[in-house]
Design a protein around this motif. Sequence first.
Motif, PDB file in Angstrom:
ATOM      1  N   THR A 202      -0.751  11.144 -16.365  1.00 52.47           N
ATOM      2  CA  THR A 202       0.345  11.087 -17.327  1.00 52.47           C
ATOM      3  C   THR A 202      -0.149  11.048 -18.768  1.00 52.47           C
ATOM      4  N   ASN A 203      -1.452  11.039 -18.962  1.00 51.66           N
ATOM      5  CA  ASN A 203      -2.046  11.022 -20.296  1.00 51.66           C
ATOM      6  C   ASN A 203      -2.395  12.422 -20.792  1.00 51.66           C
ATOM      7  N   ASP A 204      -2.204  13.420 -19.936  1.00 50.72           N
ATOM      8  CA  ASP A 204      -2.703  14.765 -20.205  1.00 50.72           C
ATOM      9  C   ASP A 204      -1.611  15.659 -20.803  1.00 50.72           C
ATOM     10  N   TYR A 205      -1.141  15.297 -22.006  1.00 51.44           N
ATOM     11  CA  TYR A 205      -0.124  16.122 -22.666  1.00 51.44           C
ATOM     12  C   TYR A 205      -0.060  15.762 -24.147  1.00 51.44           C
ATOM     13  N   ASP A 206       0.622  16.619 -24.892  1.00 49.76           N
ATOM     14  CA  ASP A 206       0.834  16.396 -26.319  1.00 49.76           C
ATOM     15  C   ASP A 206       2.241  15.834 -26.498  1.00 49.76           C
ATOM     16  N   PRO A 207       2.375  14.540 -26.765  1.00 54.07           N
ATOM     17  CA  PRO A 207       3.718  13.957 -26.840  1.00 54.07           C
ATOM     18  C   PRO A 207       4.550  14.491 -28.004  1.00 54.07           C
ATOM     19  N   VAL A 208       3.899  14.870 -29.099  1.00 52.10           N
ATOM     20  CA  VAL A 208       4.654  15.412 -30.231  1.00 52.10           C
ATOM     21  C   VAL A 208       5.337  16.713 -29.815  1.00 52.10           C
ATOM     22  N   ALA A 209       4.587  17.623 -29.214  1.00 55.85           N
ATOM     23  CA  ALA A 209       5.153  18.900 -28.782  1.00 55.85           C
ATOM     24  C   ALA A 209       6.196  18.703 -27.693  1.00 55.85           C
ATOM     25  N   ALA A 210       5.923  17.791 -26.755  1.00 53.39           N
ATOM     26  CA  ALA A 210       6.845  17.577 -25.639  1.00 53.39           C
ATOM     27  C   ALA A 210       8.185  17.039 -26.115  1.00 53.39           C
ATOM     28  N   CYS A 211       8.159  16.131 -27.085  1.00 53.92           N
ATOM     29  CA  CYS A 211       9.413  15.585 -27.604  1.00 53.92           C
ATOM     30  C   CYS A 211      10.127  16.596 -28.500  1.00 53.92           C
ATOM     31  N   ALA A 212       9.383  17.271 -29.348  1.00 59.48           N
ATOM     32  CA  ALA A 212       9.996  18.164 -30.328  1.00 59.48           C
ATOM     33  C   ALA A 212      10.732  19.328 -29.687  1.00 59.48           C
ATOM     34  N   ARG A 213      10.356  19.707 -28.475  1.00 57.09           N
ATOM     35  CA  ARG A 213      11.039  20.852 -27.863  1.00 57.09           C
ATOM     36  C   ARG A 213      12.185  20.459 -26.932  1.00 57.09           C
ATOM     37  N   LEU A 214      12.535  19.185 -26.884  1.00 59.40           N
ATOM     38  CA  LEU A 214      13.716  18.773 -26.122  1.00 59.40           C
ATOM     39  C   LEU A 214      14.972  19.287 -26.811  1.00 59.40           C
ATOM     40  N   ARG A 215      15.854  19.876 -26.024  1.00 61.77           N
ATOM     41  CA  ARG A 215      17.083  20.443 -26.572  1.00 61.77           C
ATOM     42  C   ARG A 215      18.307  19.953 -25.807  1.00 61.77           C
ATOM     43  N   ILE A 216      18.224  18.781 -25.239  1.00 59.83           N
ATOM     44  CA  ILE A 216      19.341  18.215 -24.510  1.00 59.83           C
ATOM     45  C   ILE A 216      19.639  16.827 -25.071  1.00 59.83           C
ATOM     46  N   PRO A 217      20.840  16.295 -24.835  1.00 64.60           N
ATOM     47  CA  PRO A 217      21.125  14.939 -25.313  1.00 64.60           C
ATOM     48  C   PRO A 217      20.059  13.963 -24.815  1.00 64.60           C
ATOM     49  N   SER A 218      19.549  13.124 -25.714  1.00 70.48           N
ATOM     50  CA  SER A 218      18.438  12.241 -25.365  1.00 70.48           C
ATOM     51  C   SER A 218      18.688  10.837 -25.895  1.00 70.48           C
ATOM     52  N   LEU A 219      18.271   9.856 -25.090  1.00 65.11           N
ATOM     53  CA  LEU A 219      18.389   8.452 -25.446  1.00 65.11           C
ATOM     54  C   LEU A 219      17.028   7.793 -25.267  1.00 65.11           C
ATOM     55  N   PHE A 220      16.601   7.025 -26.274  1.00 61.90           N
ATOM     56  CA  PHE A 220      15.330   6.315 -26.216  1.00 61.90           C
ATOM     57  C   PHE A 220      15.599   4.816 -26.376  1.00 61.90           C
ATOM     58  N   VAL A 221      15.132   4.043 -25.394  1.00 61.03           N
ATOM     59  CA  VAL A 221      15.357   2.604 -25.367  1.00 61.03           C
ATOM     60  C   VAL A 221      14.010   1.891 -25.365  1.00 61.03           C
ATOM     61  N   ALA A 222      13.873   0.854 -26.184  1.00 62.56           N
ATOM     62  CA  ALA A 222      12.618   0.096 -26.234  1.00 62.56           C
ATOM     63  C   ALA A 222      12.914  -1.348 -26.600  1.00 62.56           C
ATOM     64  N   ARG A 223      11.861  -2.170 -26.497  1.00 63.19           N
ATOM     65  CA  ARG A 223      11.981  -3.583 -26.837  1.00 63.19           C
ATOM     66  C   ARG A 223      10.802  -3.989 -27.708  1.00 63.19           C
ATOM     67  N   GLU A 224      11.078  -4.725 -28.765  1.00 62.06           N
ATOM     68  CA  GLU A 224      10.034  -5.069 -29.721  1.00 62.06           C
ATOM     69  C   GLU A 224       8.985  -6.008 -29.140  1.00 62.06           C
ATOM     70  N   ASP A 225       9.347  -6.785 -28.115  1.00 64.51           N
ATOM     71  CA  ASP A 225       8.387  -7.747 -27.551  1.00 64.51           C
ATOM     72  C   ASP A 225       7.670  -7.194 -26.318  1.00 64.51           C
ATOM     73  N   ASP A 226       7.706  -5.885 -26.130  1.00 70.72           N
ATOM     74  CA  ASP A 226       7.065  -5.253 -24.976  1.00 70.72           C
ATOM     75  C   ASP A 226       5.543  -5.290 -25.139  1.00 70.72           C
ATOM     76  N   GLU A 227       4.837  -5.936 -24.204  1.00 66.37           N
ATOM     77  CA  GLU A 227       3.383  -6.051 -24.265  1.00 66.37           C
ATOM     78  C   GLU A 227       2.668  -4.913 -23.532  1.00 66.37           C
ATOM     79  N   MET A 228       3.443  -4.040 -22.876  1.00 57.04           N
ATOM     80  CA  MET A 228       2.839  -2.933 -22.138  1.00 57.04           C
ATOM     81  C   MET A 228       2.840  -1.637 -22.944  1.00 57.04           C
ATOM     82  N   VAL A 229       3.944  -1.349 -23.614  1.00 52.65           N
ATOM     83  CA  VAL A 229       4.046  -0.129 -24.418  1.00 52.65           C
ATOM     84  C   VAL A 229       4.641  -0.480 -25.773  1.00 52.65           C
ATOM     85  N   SER A 230       4.325   0.309 -26.771  1.00 54.18           N
ATOM     86  CA  SER A 230       4.764  -0.001 -28.126  1.00 54.18           C
ATOM     87  C   SER A 230       6.126   0.620 -28.425  1.00 54.18           C
TER      88      SER A 230
END
Length: 284
Positions: A202-230
């Motif tokens: 799952t580390n073998d990709y360009d996240p900038v390119a992958a996100c920038a080419r999304l063309r469908i409704p998208s929702l991003f959810v996160a938590r500020e106190d998450d110790e696993m991902v930023s």
Amino acid sequence: MRTETVRSGGGVILDVAVCGDDETPAVLFSNAVGMQNALAAGLGAQFRAHGLNLVTWELRGSPGTDGPGRVTLDDHTADALAVLDALGITRAHVAGWCTGASIGLFVAHALGERALSFTSVDGALLFTGSPGARLGNAVFDMCAKISADHGRAGFYHEAVRPRGNESAVLGLSDEELTRMVTRPYRQDVEALTRFAYGIHATNDYDPVAACARLRIPSLFVAREDDEMVSHLHTRRAAALVAGAELSVLPAGGHYALFTDPGGAAGRMAAFMHRAGRQAGTSVR
């Protein structure tokens, strides 16, 4: 929750869980590498109450799946499409948690017009080559080193196997949840090697390119106190996707989707129903 088995590429058998009514809109949920379907049971029940059918499968690299063996992001994506095709699902909302969010990005691209929406929850979106938080960075570093030299798996297995303090480390109080999320570390060296291969893919990709080419409704959810991902990576991803919705909560931790599934399911379901209406479909 009912279980199915699906055959994917190379004869790999996938364990699939279906958590709702086949006649309601489908949510293809990519859990994280290493997680069992049972972890999503509570979330599936919440989605069912909101008129959605959550479908998930155990990713290659998870305990009990085929291996050990190398796995690629394309393998994970092909497995997702095999699940939909086997169940006769023509269109679906795509969602992913942690490493599953990275996989979900590529599933959404591969589905094309069959993808109704995309949701990332606490996604391991690797803009700096790592999840960006203390524990997640350590896990990814371990998996990268094992993938480069599987002979190191024995050392890491001894170093990370649970010793009774994992609930405190992970910030969890539920013993069963702790048991499920630490299962990859509690099994043998072979299982840890398989897990490392699955994560490293799952580390073998360009996240900038992958996100920038999304063309469908998208929702991003996160938590500020998450110790696993930023949460900063989630903010960056949402900014790259035209029209994306962003929800960053102050607390809850990395496992809030499972410790309090009702807290996220309502917001996600409302978003998915809006996306479904926008696409002109409310059925399978």
